[in-house]
Motif scaffolding. Structure first.
Motif, PDB file in Angstrom:
ATOM      1  N   THR A  18    -100.907 -66.352 -13.530  1.00  9.64           N
ATOM      2  CA  THR A  18    -100.142 -67.581 -13.746  1.00  9.64           C
ATOM      3  C   THR A  18     -99.117 -67.791 -12.640  1.00  9.64           C
ATOM      4  O   THR A  18     -98.989 -68.893 -12.094  1.00  9.64           O
ATOM      5  CB  THR A  18     -99.461 -67.533 -15.127  1.00  9.64           C
ATOM      6  N   ASP A  41    -105.227 -71.257 -20.478  1.00  9.92           N
ATOM      7  CA  ASP A  41    -104.805 -70.135 -21.327  1.00  9.92           C
ATOM      8  C   ASP A  41    -104.048 -70.644 -22.546  1.00  9.92           C
ATOM      9  O   ASP A  41    -103.096 -71.419 -22.411  1.00  9.92           O
ATOM     10  CB  ASP A  41    -103.915 -69.194 -20.499  1.00  9.92           C
ATOM     11  N   ASN A  45     -98.524 -70.333 -20.622  1.00  6.83           N
ATOM     12  CA  ASN A  45     -97.467 -69.892 -19.695  1.00  6.83           C
ATOM     13  C   ASN A  45     -97.357 -70.780 -18.459  1.00  6.83           C
ATOM     14  O   ASN A  45     -96.259 -71.039 -17.968  1.00  6.83           O
ATOM     15  CB  ASN A  45     -97.728 -68.450 -19.227  1.00  6.83           C
ATOM     16  N   ASP A 124    -105.873 -71.805 -14.214  1.00  3.44           N
ATOM     17  CA  ASP A 124    -105.305 -70.523 -14.650  1.00  3.44           C
ATOM     18  C   ASP A 124    -106.082 -70.038 -15.877  1.00  3.44           C
ATOM     19  O   ASP A 124    -106.104 -70.711 -16.898  1.00  3.44           O
ATOM     20  CB  ASP A 124    -103.824 -70.735 -15.015  1.00  3.44           C
TER      21      ASP A 124
HETATM   22 MG   LIG Z   1    -101.157 -65.921 -17.433  1.00  2.00          MG
END
Ligand SMILES: [Mg+2]
Ligand SMILES: Nc1ncnc2c1ncn2[C@@H]1O[C@H](COP(=O)(O)OP(=O)(O)O)[C@@H](O)[C@H]1O
Length: 253
Positions: A18, A41, A45, A124
């Protein structure tokens, strides 16, 4: 124009995926590229790292075709940097897609309209090799593998290489491994040096020259919701990610 699509992949959590997506994205934006970040994700994050809104339609709604990818793009406080948010709804997607015939192609189809809008799209991944991750590999042109220097990861790396090879063979012949990025390097740590040596020996053409140092500013930036260049543009982490961005541009373009 067609966007360069990069996916940041490692089935291990906490290796710097990330951080690398946000920091590379911000660096590319600084260099004048029009950039979109995508948060695949369920932990979200990436979304919080750029202070994006995770309560508006995001990746889940796009992949399940409730909203178009174009409408899900949010701008950020950084010029040229945009994001499609992710949240906890994504956790159910692996199960929801499992019975669908074209279950591996949902992301590719849903994100296609973005191709003409951006120079770079960076995805990500969650720390797993589930259906959503496979979907993202079917969509992407290039894989970047962030590797935490403090942990000898040969076994995990081999599994990752096999997964990428199998997706390339059956689902996306276009997919290439852009490179392996060492993260959280500490000069004081002897193991870090050995990890870099070992991996470089096995994959000499694949490792990026830029090595991301362990830098406390990089770990502080997310809680302020700011990419590193907006938080502390002069720290060692920011400089490293800028040099990484230049290397990425060279390899991709
Ligand atoms: Mg991550
Ligand atoms: N180069 C670095 N130096 C110091 N801390 C880092 C660095 N890269 C990442 N971190 C921190 O390590 C933790 C894991 O990084 P993260 O990017 O979230 O990994 P992943 O996405 O692979 O789970 C986060 O708290 C992050 O702020």
């Amino acid at each position: 124009m067609s966007a360069n699509k990069l996916i940041f992949l490692n089935q291990k959590g906490g290796v710097g995926k990330t951080t690398s997506v946000v920091s590379l994205g911000a660096a590319l934006a600084k260099l004048g590229k029009n950039v979109l970040l995508i948060d695949f994700d369920s932990q979200g994050n990436l979304t919080s790292s750029v202070s994006a809104d995770n309560s508006v339609p995001g990746v889940y709604e796009v992949v399940t075709k409730q909203v178009s990818a174009v409408d899900a793009c949010q701008s950020t406080s950084i010029t040229n940097l945009h994001v499609i948010s992710g949240n906890i709804d994504l956790a159910g997607l692996n199960v929801e897609l499992v019975d669908e015939d074209n279950r591996n192609f949902f992301v590719k189809e849903a994100l296609a309209p973005l191709d003409s809008m951006f120079d770079y799209i960076l995805g990500d991944c969650p720390p797993s090799l589930g259906i959503l991750t496979v979907n993202s590999l079917v969509w992407a042109d290039h894989v970047v593998i962030p590797l935490q220097c403090e942990y000898l990861a040969m076994e995990g790396l081999n599994l990752l290489m096999r997964t990428i090879a199998s997706v390339r063979k059956s689902l996306n012949t276009n997919l290439d491994i852009l490179g392996i990025l060492f993260t959280m390097y500490s000069k004081r740590n002897k193991l870090a040096y050995e990890v870099v040596e070992d991996v470089t020996k096995y994959f000499p053409d694949k490792v990026f020259k830029t090595i991301i140092p362990r830098n406390v500013r990089l770990s502080e930036a997310p809680s302020h919701g700011l990419p590193i260049f907006a938080y502390d543009a002069n720290c060692s982490g920011a400089k490293a990610y800028l040099s990484f961005a230049e290397e990425v541009i060279k390899r991709v373009e």
